[in-house]
Design a protein around this motif. Structure first.
Motif, PDB file in Angstrom:
ATOM      1  N   ILE A  46       0.867  -1.181   0.000  1.00 31.19           N
ATOM      2  CA  ILE A  46       0.000   0.000   0.000  1.00 31.19           C
ATOM      3  C   ILE A  46       0.903   1.231   0.000  1.00 31.19           C
ATOM      4  O   ILE A  46       1.770   1.370   0.869  1.00 31.19           O
ATOM      5  CB  ILE A  46      -0.945  -0.003   1.228  1.00 31.19           C
ATOM      6  N   HIS A  47       0.719   2.079  -1.013  1.00 32.68           N
ATOM      7  CA  HIS A  47       1.571   3.258  -1.158  1.00 32.68           C
ATOM      8  C   HIS A  47       0.960   4.462  -0.435  1.00 32.68           C
ATOM      9  O   HIS A  47      -0.245   4.505  -0.168  1.00 32.68           O
ATOM     10  CB  HIS A  47       1.720   3.609  -2.648  1.00 32.68           C
ATOM     11  N   ASP A  48       1.810   5.458  -0.170  1.00 36.31           N
ATOM     12  CA  ASP A  48       1.316   6.734   0.338  1.00 36.31           C
ATOM     13  C   ASP A  48       0.286   7.249  -0.673  1.00 36.31           C
ATOM     14  O   ASP A  48       0.457   7.098  -1.888  1.00 36.31           O
ATOM     15  CB  ASP A  48       2.463   7.744   0.455  1.00 36.31           C
ATOM     16  N   HIS A  50      -2.849   6.186  -0.699  1.00 37.56           N
ATOM     17  CA  HIS A  50      -3.986   5.256  -0.626  1.00 37.56           C
ATOM     18  C   HIS A  50      -4.856   5.631   0.580  1.00 37.56           C
ATOM     19  O   HIS A  50      -4.333   6.107   1.591  1.00 37.56           O
ATOM     20  CB  HIS A  50      -3.447   3.824  -0.486  1.00 37.56           C
TER      21      HIS A  50
END
Lengths: 162, 162
Positions: A46-48, A50
């Motif tokens: 999960i990336h920044d 999201h």
């Protein structure tokens, strides 16, 4: 007042004094000792940016114990089935993404009666590598709110893949 | 010519005819049945543009059997220690990276005598979900060339983390 009622009354008074939910006092979700040797079900990054990035940004691995593995394969989860959400920092290098420090260990344990207010599952989080610094303070309601979208699979997001 | 020598001679002639290395015929690296239930050691994502992107772009998980786990913890690997490099497509979504189809299953198995020409380790790859479509055709020399940088840890890249 019977002895049992007196004990219950004392426990309720104590819970009120401490501001702690009684359910959480009575049935805290245990730290999942040894989960690093359970079955690895899947992983995800999960990336920044999201919606769940705070607090779930990073790379997470899902581990399941034997009863939870059986549940994934049959659709029916026995009490004691446990899912672990093991969240590590995602370290970005030259065209690679590697694992960094542990951010938290999330736990979801089946207890049909014990946790009936949250779909029969108890939820907890442990900060970093701690076994006692607990992160869930609402009895798991926020966790469950998100998991409700998976009602058709007993609130479980994970699917088993060979 | 003894019966043993005759058999060896026949095998050599057959190997020459087929253009196959004798070592590969005699000791093919076995498909790691059941590895999805072994210990998950670590994971990593290799992006397009990385020197190893062809063929290793994607998300890979490293699984180890019991002897390999002991090796990671002691630094000494018994024959039969196996590492699996399970490579999946990396699917890029909205601020997430998820697992896609399996690209290949890489295997590294300890056999100090059997594989002495490649550091005591046998190397193989299996395409996608296949158990018999083999990818290594040079006896593991290319794999070993890269692993030689890890001579101090018996050619193993993986480090155990709790």
């Amino acid at each position: 007042m019977t002895r049992t009622n007196r004990r219950l009354s004392t426990a309720l008074a104590l819970a009120a004094m401490l501001g702690a939910p009684l359910a959480a006092m009575a049935d805290p979700v245990a730290y999942p000792e040894g989960y690093r040797h359970w079955h690895h079900a899947k992983s995800m990054v999960i990336h920044d940016g999201h919606p769940l990035a705070d607090p779930f940004a990073g790379i997470h691995h899902i581990y399941v114990n034997d009863p939870a593995l059986e549940g994934l394969q049959t659709g029916r989860y026995a009490d004691g089935s446990v899912f672990v959400f093991d969240l590590l920092q995602a370290e970005h290098g030259d065209e690679v993404l590697t694992e960094g420090e542990r951010k938290l260990v999330g736990v979801m344990v089946k207890g049909a009666e014990t946790y009936q207010e949250t779909g029969g599952w108890g939820f907890e989080g442990f900060a970093g590598d701690s076994r006692d610094q607990r992160l869930v303070s609402d009895g798991g309601q926020a966790c469950f709110a998100c998991h409700q979208s998976q009602a058709d699979s007993d609130y479980v997001f994970t699917r088993w893949r060979p």
